[in-house]
Design a protein around this motif. Structure first.
Motif, PDB file in Angstrom:
ATOM      1  N   GLU A 163      10.499  24.240 -17.836  1.00  0.00           N
ATOM      2  CA  GLU A 163       9.497  23.864 -18.836  1.00  0.00           C
ATOM      3  C   GLU A 163       9.275  22.349 -18.871  1.00  0.00           C
ATOM      4  N   GLN A 182      10.079  31.335 -16.738  1.00  0.00           N
ATOM      5  CA  GLN A 182       8.718  30.994 -16.334  1.00  0.00           C
ATOM      6  C   GLN A 182       8.488  31.007 -14.824  1.00  0.00           C
ATOM      7  N   LYS A 184       9.312  34.435 -13.070  1.00  0.00           N
ATOM      8  CA  LYS A 184       8.439  35.569 -13.409  1.00  0.00           C
ATOM      9  C   LYS A 184       7.098  35.391 -12.705  1.00  0.00           C
ATOM     10  N   ARG A 212      17.896  25.965 -24.391  1.00  0.00           N
ATOM     11  CA  ARG A 212      17.169  24.735 -24.707  1.00  0.00           C
ATOM     12  C   ARG A 212      18.141  23.741 -25.326  1.00  0.00           C
ATOM     13  N   GLU A 242      18.170  21.547 -27.451  1.00  0.00           N
ATOM     14  CA  GLU A 242      17.510  20.953 -28.619  1.00  0.00           C
ATOM     15  C   GLU A 242      18.416  19.885 -29.211  1.00  0.00           C
ATOM     16  N   LEU A 281      17.044  27.105 -31.824  1.00  0.00           N
ATOM     17  CA  LEU A 281      18.402  27.366 -31.372  1.00  0.00           C
ATOM     18  C   LEU A 281      18.559  26.764 -29.987  1.00  0.00           C
ATOM     19  N   GLU A 339       5.069  29.737 -35.265  1.00  0.00           N
ATOM     20  CA  GLU A 339       4.854  30.210 -33.905  1.00  0.00           C
ATOM     21  C   GLU A 339       5.937  31.183 -33.454  1.00  0.00           C
ATOM     22  N   ILE A 340       5.503  32.318 -32.896  1.00  0.00           N
ATOM     23  CA  ILE A 340       6.475  33.233 -32.279  1.00  0.00           C
ATOM     24  C   ILE A 340       6.235  33.399 -30.786  1.00  0.00           C
ATOM     25  N   SER A 398       4.117  31.721 -27.144  1.00  0.00           N
ATOM     26  CA  SER A 398       3.101  30.915 -26.487  1.00  0.00           C
ATOM     27  C   SER A 398       2.789  31.566 -25.152  1.00  0.00           C
ATOM     28  N   ARG A 417      -2.094  31.015 -15.773  1.00  0.00           N
ATOM     29  CA  ARG A 417      -1.339  30.008 -15.014  1.00  0.00           C
ATOM     30  C   ARG A 417      -2.183  29.445 -13.877  1.00  0.00           C
TER      31      ARG A 417
HETATM   32  O1  4AD Z   1       6.811  27.987 -26.438  1.00  0.00           O
HETATM   33  P1  4AD Z   1       7.873  28.210 -25.420  1.00  0.00           P
HETATM   34  O2  4AD Z   1       8.715  27.054 -25.057  1.00  0.00           O
HETATM   35  O3  4AD Z   1       7.123  28.805 -24.144  1.00  0.00           O
HETATM   36  C1  4AD Z   1       7.717  29.160 -22.966  1.00  0.00           C
HETATM   37  O4  4AD Z   1       8.906  29.197 -22.763  1.00  0.00           O
HETATM   38  C2  4AD Z   1       6.741  29.640 -21.950  1.00  0.00           C
HETATM   39  N1  4AD Z   1       7.419  29.751 -20.660  1.00  0.00           N
HETATM   40  C3  4AD Z   1       6.176  30.949 -22.381  1.00  0.00           C
HETATM   41  C4  4AD Z   1       5.076  31.450 -21.525  1.00  0.00           C
HETATM   42  O5  4AD Z   1       5.206  32.498 -20.946  1.00  0.00           O
HETATM   43  N2  4AD Z   1       4.006  30.701 -21.459  1.00  0.00           N
HETATM   44  O6  4AD Z   1       8.798  29.388 -25.894  1.00  0.00           O
HETATM   45  C5  4AD Z   1       8.280  30.668 -26.164  1.00  0.00           C
HETATM   46  C6  4AD Z   1       8.752  31.158 -27.518  1.00  0.00           C
HETATM   47  C7  4AD Z   1       8.243  30.318 -28.687  1.00  0.00           C
HETATM   48  O7  4AD Z   1       6.974  30.733 -29.110  1.00  0.00           O
HETATM   49  C8  4AD Z   1       9.292  30.603 -29.736  1.00  0.00           C
HETATM   50  O8  4AD Z   1       9.073  31.854 -30.371  1.00  0.00           O
HETATM   51  C9  4AD Z   1      10.541  30.728 -28.913  1.00  0.00           C
HETATM   52  O9  4AD Z   1      10.153  31.054 -27.598  1.00  0.00           O
HETATM   53  N3  4AD Z   1      11.314  29.474 -28.896  1.00  0.00           N
HETATM   54  C10 4AD Z   1      12.476  29.282 -29.537  1.00  0.00           C
HETATM   55  N4  4AD Z   1      13.199  30.104 -30.330  1.00  0.00           N
HETATM   56  C11 4AD Z   1      14.357  29.616 -30.828  1.00  0.00           C
HETATM   57  N5  4AD Z   1      14.837  28.393 -30.570  1.00  0.00           N
HETATM   58  C12 4AD Z   1      14.156  27.541 -29.770  1.00  0.00           C
HETATM   59  N6  4AD Z   1      14.665  26.341 -29.491  1.00  0.00           N
HETATM   60  C13 4AD Z   1      12.921  27.981 -29.220  1.00  0.00           C
HETATM   61  N7  4AD Z   1      11.996  27.427 -28.401  1.00  0.00           N
HETATM   62  C14 4AD Z   1      11.039  28.343 -28.221  1.00  0.00           C
END
Ligand code: 4AD
Length: 468
Positions: free
Chosen positions: A195, A217, A220, A239, A241, A249, A391-392, A394, A398
């Motif tokens: 990412e 990502q 897949k 992540r 974070e 998380l 947000e749940i 994204s 591609r």
């Molecule tokens: O928005 P994110 O980072 O998107 C992706 O990982 C893309 N690869 C997805 C894609 O196919 N385009 O993460 C996707 C989702 C977020 O919307 C959120 O629900 C969750 O993962 N998320 C987290 N949940 C908990 N803790 C975190 N640190 C999160 N970061 C993202």
């Protein structure tokens, strides 16, 4: 008797029948040495059990044994189901009592516990009331709960939460299988970031630099180049974070989808739409008891959603905020506060707390996102999905053209050498495709109106916690 009855199933239809149950001793109340009441709990459901020496139903010794049990010990009880005129203590869910005939202790808990399950199961309102009435009560804080998670998990609300979580995963899988998707498992040890950005755990892979996958990502998408056509994965996402928030998380469960499209990324949004309506419908139909158990401790209103999910463009969202007096940078991202506010505005205007916002500014999306065909400099073929203003999901179409992909990655400061095998995958002819990623813990948190993602993660990993 040698068939077991679940505490959950004890009801008036079993009156006068002898049953055998196994559960934990939640409370013990001896009465004048001749009697004892035990509240026994199994998976969050409780029943009162009565031991009486008169008229000669159990021995004095047995009453003494029961009175000396420690809370949370596991017991087997054989007894007769009776329907009392009034339940002596209305603390049990079941409207029947058990007149104990036999009692065995299967596993004994230590005499003092770090968490009192009854206290841990109370709602804020109940706690306030008890404190006002002068009851001595220790509020169980979140850290204590998480430190002793095995005890905390025993509350009815937590029993509900993890059954609901299981059902979300189950419907996700069943729905996608029925739509012709296949389940895949991509590596979590990878050479480069998936990412980009700083939120990555780096490690040494037998002398080579590597990362824990921030998402499936890259792999897949590569599976789509390998003609698997429609794929999904349920797996861990890492992540690094560095800020403590109520919704981030360091490890969470990702529900990921990737699919070929014929023309338009709306085909991906159609799947999101049908998938989530079926997840919500199933929770409402099949998890009534679980939702009730969560609601009892953490009151919330049922989620409002439409049969056909509302779709708004990012521009429309920004305009709604503007109309409400909130200025948003038109090509920036929405912050948490703006997202929440927009959720509120959408709910008031359209009567739904679940909606899709699409056509995001390109500048705020990851490198692999397809720029918008009609305005490739400013917008992208992407979307986010929200529950109650958070947000749940994204998702996006591609970039399937290798040169553009390489150029986009470079522009965003990604070391393309570390993802060269990914970029090369698109050189052998690549289908148009798109997909999305869902955070499982967020779905459960927001569907149940909970205030912290740690409540819906079994053993949460956050910037300061890596145990238990
Ligand atoms: O928005 P994110 O980072 O998107 C992706 O990982 C893309 N690869 C997805 C894609 O196919 N385009 O993460 C996707 C989702 C977020 O919307 C959120 O629900 C969750 O993962 N998320 C987290 N949940 C908990 N803790 C975190 N640190 C999160 N970061 C993202």
């Amino acid at each position: 008797v040698n068939t077991w009855t679940r505490v959950e199933a004890l009801d008036r239809s079993l009156e006068n029948r002898t049953v055998l149950i196994r559960g934990r001793v939640q409370t013990i109340r001896p009465v004048a040495k001749k009697m004892a009441f035990l509240v026994v709990r199994e998976n969050g459901y409780t029943v009162q059990c009565l031991l009486q020496t008169q008229p000669d139903l159990v021995s004095l010794q047995m009453v003494k044994f029961a009175a000396a049990l420690s809370r949370e010990s596991i017991v087997d009880i054989e007894g007769i189901v009776s329907v009392p005129d009034t339940l002596i203590k209305a603390a049990t869910q079941q409207q029947v009592e058990i007149q104990v005939r036999k009692l065995y202790c299967v596993s004994r808990a230590v005499p003092t516990l770090p968490i009192n399950i009854e206290d841990a199961a109370r709602s804020e309102v109940e706690i306030e009331k008890a404190l006002q009435e002068g009851e001595k009560l220790v509020r169980v804080n979140q850290d204590t709960r998480l430190n002793f998670r095995v005890l905390d998990l025993r509350t009815p609300a937590n029993q509900g939460i993890f059954r609901i979580q299981s059902q979300v995963g189950n419907v996700f899988r069943q729905f996608l299988l029925s739509e012709g998707f296949i389940e895949i498992h991509t590596p979590k040890l990878i050479a480069g970031t998936s990412e980009g950005g700083a939120a990555v755990f780096r490690l040494n892979y037998k002398g080579q630099p590597a990362c824990l996958a921030q998402s499936p990502q890259l792999h897949k998408q590569m599976s789509i180049c390998g003609d698997l056509s429609r794929v999904f994965e349920i797996g861990p996402v890492f992540r690094a974070e560095d800020s403590n928030t109520h919704r981030h998380l360091c490890e969470f469960t990702g529900l990921d989808v990737e699919m070929e499209i014929k023309k338009h990324y709306f085909e991906v949004m159609d799947i999101v739409d049908k998938l989530f309506v079926s997840i919500f419908d199933s929770l409402n139909q099949n998890c009534k008891k679980e939702l009730e158990a969560v609601r009892k401790q953490h009151p919330f209103e049922p989620l409002k959603y439409l049969r056909q999910t509302l779709r708004l463009t990012y521009e429309e969202g920004v305009q709604m905020l503007k109309d409400a007096g909130i200025e948003i940078e038109p090509f920036g991202d929405l912050n948490t506060e703006a997202e929440r506010k927009l959720g509120q505005l959408v709910s008031e205007k359209y009567g739904t707390e679940f909606y899709i916002l699409y056509r995001y500014p390109l500048a705020v999306r990851p490198f692999y996102t397809m720029p918008c065909y009609d305005n490739p400099k400013e917008y992208s073929n992407s979307f986010d999905v929200f529950i109650r203003g958070e947000e749940i999901i994204s998702g996006a179409q591609r970039v399937h053209k290798p040169d553009l992909l390489e150029q986009r990655a470079e522009a965003l400061g990604i070391d393309v050498k570390t993802i060269s095998t990914y970029i090369d995958s698109f050189r052998y002819g690549a289908p148009l495709h798109g997909g999305f990623g869902v955070g499982l813990e967020r779905v459960v948190m927001l569907f149940c109106g909970l205030n912290n993602i740690r409540k819906t993660s079994l053993y949460p990993r956050d910037p300061v916690r890596i145990v238990p």
